[in-house]
Design an enzyme around this catalytic site. Structure first.
Site, short mmCIF file in Angstrom:
data_model
loop_
_atom_site.label_atom_id
_atom_site.label_comp_id
_atom_site.label_asym_id
_atom_site.label_seq_id
_atom_site.Cartn_x
_atom_site.Cartn_y
_atom_site.Cartn_z
N ASP A 105 70.64 20.65 47.02
CA ASP A 105 72.05 20.41 46.71
C ASP A 105 72.97 21.07 47.75
O ASP A 105 73.22 22.27 47.68
CB ASP A 105 72.35 20.94 45.30
CG ASP A 105 73.79 20.68 44.88
OD1 ASP A 105 74.55 20.06 45.65
OD2 ASP A 105 74.16 21.10 43.77
N ASP A 127 78.11 15.94 49.12
CA ASP A 127 77.44 16.61 48.00
C ASP A 127 76.15 15.87 47.63
O ASP A 127 76.20 14.81 47.01
CB ASP A 127 78.40 16.65 46.80
CG ASP A 127 77.82 17.38 45.61
OD1 ASP A 127 76.82 18.11 45.77
OD2 ASP A 127 78.37 17.23 44.50
#
Ligand SMILES: *[C@@H]1O[C@H](CO)[C@@H](O)[C@H](O)[C@H]1NC(C)=O
Ligand SMILES: *[C@@H]1O[C@H](CO)[C@@H](O)[C@H](O)[C@H]1NC(C)=O
Ligand SMILES: *[C@@H]1O[C@H](CO)[C@@H](O)[C@H](O)[C@H]1NC(C)=O
Ligand SMILES: *[C@@H]1O[C@H](CO)[C@@H](O)[C@H](O)[C@H]1NC(C)=O
Ligand SMILES: *[C@@H]1O[C@H](CO)[C@@H](O)[C@H](O)[C@H]1NC(C)=O
Length: 422
Positions: free
Chosen positions: A310, A126
């Site tokens: 992201d 992530d």
């Protein structure tokens, strides 16, 4: 081919980690091969994912304030923050929160090894958060099926005697203790890496195809522990050839990869490589020059905006006002529970093109189309959506990232995008 492959992949991944640690060491990469399992993607799954994304940004942007003392651009017109919680050592508020997502929409994951002797864990990769989180052996709720971190059986483990809690509003959902231990990533060892071992686990982590934990690859400024993230620890330990990691996300088998210590030039067209500096260190935040639909710029109020790269977000996400502008005059477009849908036979015409560092990067119609709202529906979920709290920013998630090779340069704090080699 059905256009729904992208979301099926996003929501229904089973990860098979095939590379042995030795292979990984020799190639200095973690390969993240992904397999698709068939299943229905529902608005409920997407909604749960977007709620988790919203929560993650609320927590990490507050962490930025608490870690740096400065407001983040995502929040600087918001309500005033209570500063100084960290210096008083108090455990109240979001300072000790850990972002987690609903695992029904878990995206890309790979394998790490923790402790001595090393134990393997699968973790979500992530770039929109900065902490390493595993479940602990004391966890008896929702940890079933996952490998658990046993600090007593690791000779290199150190208990920091620092608890953390996860709060949704004021309801504690999850908590545990912080430790440091050796964490091996692609054959590189991060010494004294801070990790959170959860005693109670987020219920949705229980899914059998969810990874064991979460690894954040953003900067310390947004860390919930106020500690160095895994990649930064490798940088600080001076073990990397280059302080860079490269990511390729692909729905094609064996084409998704996290490379540590450099990029993988065999995966991209070097002459298309475009480097853009990080504007605010915290997230992988950069300037978005332009986001257009059929040549028309769609950014309000100006032509430029802040973008956050992201891998942990499936969509391109912006504020609701920008989303409304984006779908204006798109025939049949409507928002269902704040998720935008467009008739499936037309949706491919409306994929955006993003401009970074002066170069245009189009989103393909197949990655923009996340598939029918339900089995047999003629409306398809579109890959760009609005969310309160993402004030004039654009979260650049997998709908975009699947179209490029992305280089994250921690040493020079910049991001590179290049066209994928086909
Ligand atoms: C997580 O997603 C599932 C659907 O897959 C949903 O039933 C559940 O309510 C979601 N949980 C949260 C906390 O959003
Ligand atoms: C995050 O913050 C925004 C803005 O304050 C709010 O509208 C939203 O509901 C919050 N998200 C969650 C999941 O609490
Ligand atoms: C954790 O490790 C210790 C020491 O090796 C062992 O005695 C204990 O049974 C382990 N706990 C679990 C739950 O596996
Ligand atoms: C939690 O928040 C709710 C609503 O914001 C409030 O009514 C309640 O009193 C709070 N509980 C605690 C323990 O602070
Ligand atoms: C790791 O922590 C131990 C104990 O605090 C310390 O002795 C050692 O120097 C640290 N190593 C590194 C590489 O930071």
């Amino acid at each position: 081919m059905r256009p729904s492959t992208a979301l099926l992949t996003l929501c229904c991944l089973v990860s098979f980690i095939v590379a042995s640690p030795l292979d990984a060491y020799q190639r200095n990469t973690i390969s993240i091969p992904l397999s698709r399992i068939s299943g229905d993607t529902t608005i409920t799954d997407v909604k749960a994912h977007l709620t988790a994304v919203s929560h993650k940004y609320n927590v990490t942007s507050r962490n930025y304030v608490l870690n740096t003392g400065s407001p983040h651009s995502l929040r600087n017109r918001g309500p005033p923050y209570k500063l100084g919680e960290r210096s008083t050592g108090s455990l109240t508020g979001d300072r000790n929160s850990v972002p987690l997502k609903n695992q029904s929409a878990t995206l890309w994951y790979g394998s790490i090894a923790v402790g001595e002797p090393p134990e393997p864990f699968t973790v979500q990769i992530d770039t929109g958060s900065a902490d390493l989180l595993l479940c602990s052996v004391r966890c008896c709720i929702s940890c079933a099926g996952h490998r658990r971190y046993n600090a007593t059986s690791s000779s290199t483990s150190l208990d920091l005697s620092t608890p953390f809690v996860v709060k949704y509003g004021n309801r504690t959902e999850m908590g545990g203790d912080e430790y440091t231990d050796v964490v091996e990533l692609a054959g590189y060892k991060a010494i004294n890496q801070t990790l959170g071992a959860a005693d109670t686990y987020y219920p949705d982590f229980a899914a059998s195809n969810a990874p064991d934990g979460l690894a954040g690859f953003a900067f310390q400024e947004i860390s919930s522990y106020g500690a160095t993230p895994l990649f930064q620890t490798l940088v600080d330990n001076h073990v990397l050839r280059k302080n860079v990691f490269g990511i390729s996300l692909s729905t094609q088998k064996d084409k998704s990869e996290l490379r540590i210590g450099g990029s993988n030039p065999s995966m991209y067209e070097p002459d298309t490589l475009t480097i853009v500096p990080v504007t605010i260190k915290g997230y992988w935040q950069i300037q978005l020059d332009r986001l257009s639909r059929n040549g028309e710029n769609m950014i309000v109020p100006t032509d430029k905006a802040q973008a956050i790269v992201d891998t942990g977000t499936a969509f391109i996400v912006t504020d609701p006002e920008n989303a409304v502008k984006y779908y204006k005059n798109v025939k049949g477009a409507r928002a269902v529970d704040e998720i935008w849908t467009v008739p499936c036979d037309m949706i491919g015409l409306y994929a955006p093109t993003l401009t970074f560092g002066g170069r245009l990067f189009p989103v393909s119609s197949s990655t923009f189309n996340l598939g029918p709202v339900h089995e047999g529906s003629t409306d398809c979920i579109a890959g760009l959506t609005g969310m309160p709290g993402i004030r004039e920013h654009w979260i650049i998630g997998d709908v975009f990232l699947q179209n490029v090779y992305t280089i994250f340069d921690v040493g020079n704090t910049e991001v590179g995008f290049a066209k994928l080699k086909l």
